[in-house]
Scaffold this motif. Structure first.
Motif, PDB file in Angstrom:
ATOM      1  N   MET A   1       0.859  -1.178   0.000  1.00  0.00           N
ATOM      2  CA  MET A   1       0.000   0.000   0.000  1.00  0.00           C
ATOM      3  C   MET A   1       0.897   1.231   0.000  1.00  0.00           C
ATOM      4  O   MET A   1       1.314   1.710   1.043  1.00  0.00           O
ATOM      5  N   GLY A   4      -2.057   4.305  -1.103  1.00  0.00           N
ATOM      6  CA  GLY A   4      -3.043   4.458  -0.038  1.00  0.00           C
ATOM      7  C   GLY A   4      -2.551   5.368   1.085  1.00  0.00           C
ATOM      8  O   GLY A   4      -3.321   6.147   1.645  1.00  0.00           O
ATOM      9  N   HIS A   5      -1.255   5.279   1.394  1.00  0.00           N
ATOM     10  CA  HIS A   5      -0.692   6.168   2.421  1.00  0.00           C
ATOM     11  C   HIS A   5      -0.792   7.625   1.969  1.00  0.00           C
ATOM     12  O   HIS A   5      -1.161   8.501   2.751  1.00  0.00           O
ATOM     13  N   TYR A  54       2.488  -7.226  -6.686  1.00  0.00           N
ATOM     14  CA  TYR A  54       1.766  -6.463  -5.676  1.00  0.00           C
ATOM     15  C   TYR A  54       1.481  -7.295  -4.435  1.00  0.00           C
ATOM     16  O   TYR A  54       0.810  -8.322  -4.500  1.00  0.00           O
ATOM     17  N   LEU A 103      -2.483   1.183   8.462  1.00  0.00           N
ATOM     18  CA  LEU A 103      -2.809   0.696   7.120  1.00  0.00           C
ATOM     19  C   LEU A 103      -1.985  -0.545   6.779  1.00  0.00           C
ATOM     20  O   LEU A 103      -2.499  -1.470   6.137  1.00  0.00           O
ATOM     21  N   VAL A 107      -2.998  -4.670   5.398  1.00  0.00           N
ATOM     22  CA  VAL A 107      -2.597  -5.338   4.157  1.00  0.00           C
ATOM     23  C   VAL A 107      -1.471  -6.352   4.322  1.00  0.00           C
ATOM     24  O   VAL A 107      -1.418  -7.339   3.580  1.00  0.00           O
ATOM     25  N   TRP A 130      -3.243  -8.372   1.406  1.00  0.00           N
ATOM     26  CA  TRP A 130      -2.479  -8.514   0.168  1.00  0.00           C
ATOM     27  C   TRP A 130      -2.645  -9.901  -0.449  1.00  0.00           C
ATOM     28  O   TRP A 130      -2.398 -10.084  -1.637  1.00  0.00           O
ATOM     29  N   SER A 136      -7.459  -5.835  -1.932  1.00  0.00           N
ATOM     30  CA  SER A 136      -6.464  -4.878  -1.473  1.00  0.00           C
ATOM     31  C   SER A 136      -6.406  -3.657  -2.393  1.00  0.00           C
ATOM     32  O   SER A 136      -6.349  -2.514  -1.935  1.00  0.00           O
ATOM     33  N   GLU A 140      -7.285   0.272  -1.531  1.00  0.00           N
ATOM     34  CA  GLU A 140      -6.324   1.335  -1.810  1.00  0.00           C
ATOM     35  C   GLU A 140      -6.904   2.359  -2.789  1.00  0.00           C
ATOM     36  O   GLU A 140      -6.762   3.569  -2.598  1.00  0.00           O
ATOM     37  N   LEU A 182      -0.851   4.129  -7.611  1.00  0.00           N
ATOM     38  CA  LEU A 182      -1.675   2.930  -7.447  1.00  0.00           C
ATOM     39  C   LEU A 182      -1.490   1.999  -8.643  1.00  0.00           C
ATOM     40  O   LEU A 182      -1.319   0.791  -8.469  1.00  0.00           O
ATOM     41  N   ASP A 185       1.808   0.254  -8.412  1.00  0.00           N
ATOM     42  CA  ASP A 185       1.728  -0.834  -7.426  1.00  0.00           C
ATOM     43  C   ASP A 185       1.154  -2.080  -8.081  1.00  0.00           C
ATOM     44  O   ASP A 185       1.673  -3.180  -7.924  1.00  0.00           O
TER      45      ASP A 185
END
Length: 189
Positions: A1, A4-5, A54, A103, A107, A130, A136, A140, A182, A185
């Motif tokens: 992630m 997402g952060h 990922y 977070l 995951v 994940w 996941s 995200e 994203l 990822d």
């Protein structure tokens, strides 16, 4: 992630316009920033499982991402921020730093230690989202989209027309970068 952060940092920025965006973005990734030198020195590591991609890593991140280390790093950042931005902003920034750990718990596989260095060999934490890449990625994506929308709306409220144009451009750019992060990822899969 990764994205997402950043998405969470955008959400926080939308509600705290007096905090510089860069501090929230850097704070949201600070545990990973701390991880890099530890990885390079061999103190922490990543082991790829399955077909890679990922979420296909088992991390040995007992120093940078332990529960206690995350709290300590968050408190240190909060103390530093309080000298420059005030107590409320410092609390928000410290919370964003700690949000990284929360977070990651969602995951990561159970590879997050309670104590630094996994002292006491306590059970490690991680819910393992994940393992289901689609779920996941959807979580995200949801965080990124909400962050982009909230940041855009907060910038749209700016009264000064020139600042409004710059704000809308910035919010659009941040949203595009979040989406690209994203995608990167997911493409690693």
């Amino acid at each position: 992630m990764f994205a997402g952060h950043f998405g969470l940092a955008a959400i926080v920025k939308a509600k705290n316009p007096d905090i510089p965006l860069w501090t929230l973005m850097a704070g949201s990734q600070l545990l990973d920033i701390a991880f890099v030198p530890l990885l390079l020195t061999g103190s922490e590591s990543i082991e790829t499982v399955g077909d890679g991609g990922y979420g296909a890593g088992i991390f040995s991140i007992d120093y940078s991402h332990s529960f206690v280390s995350s709290i300590i790093i968050s408190l240190i950042v909060g103390l530093i921020a309080s000298r420059f931005l005030g107590k409320k902003q410092a609390f928000v920034i410290g919370s964003v730093v700690f949000s990284h750990w929360i977070l990651d718990v969602i995951v990561h596989r159970p590879d997050l230690s309670i104590l630094p260095g996994n002292l006491g060999r306590l059970p490690q934490i991680g819910f393992g989202l994940w393992q289901w890449p689609v779920a996941s990625m959807l979580l995200e994506l949801l965080i990124v989209v909400i962050g982009g929308m909230m940041y855009y709306r907060s910038m749209k409220k700016d009264i000064n027309k020139q600042s409004k144009k710059l704000g809308l451009f910035t919010s659009g750019l941040v949203s595009v970068l979040l989406i690209l992060a994203l995608i990167s990822d997911f493409m690693a899969r």
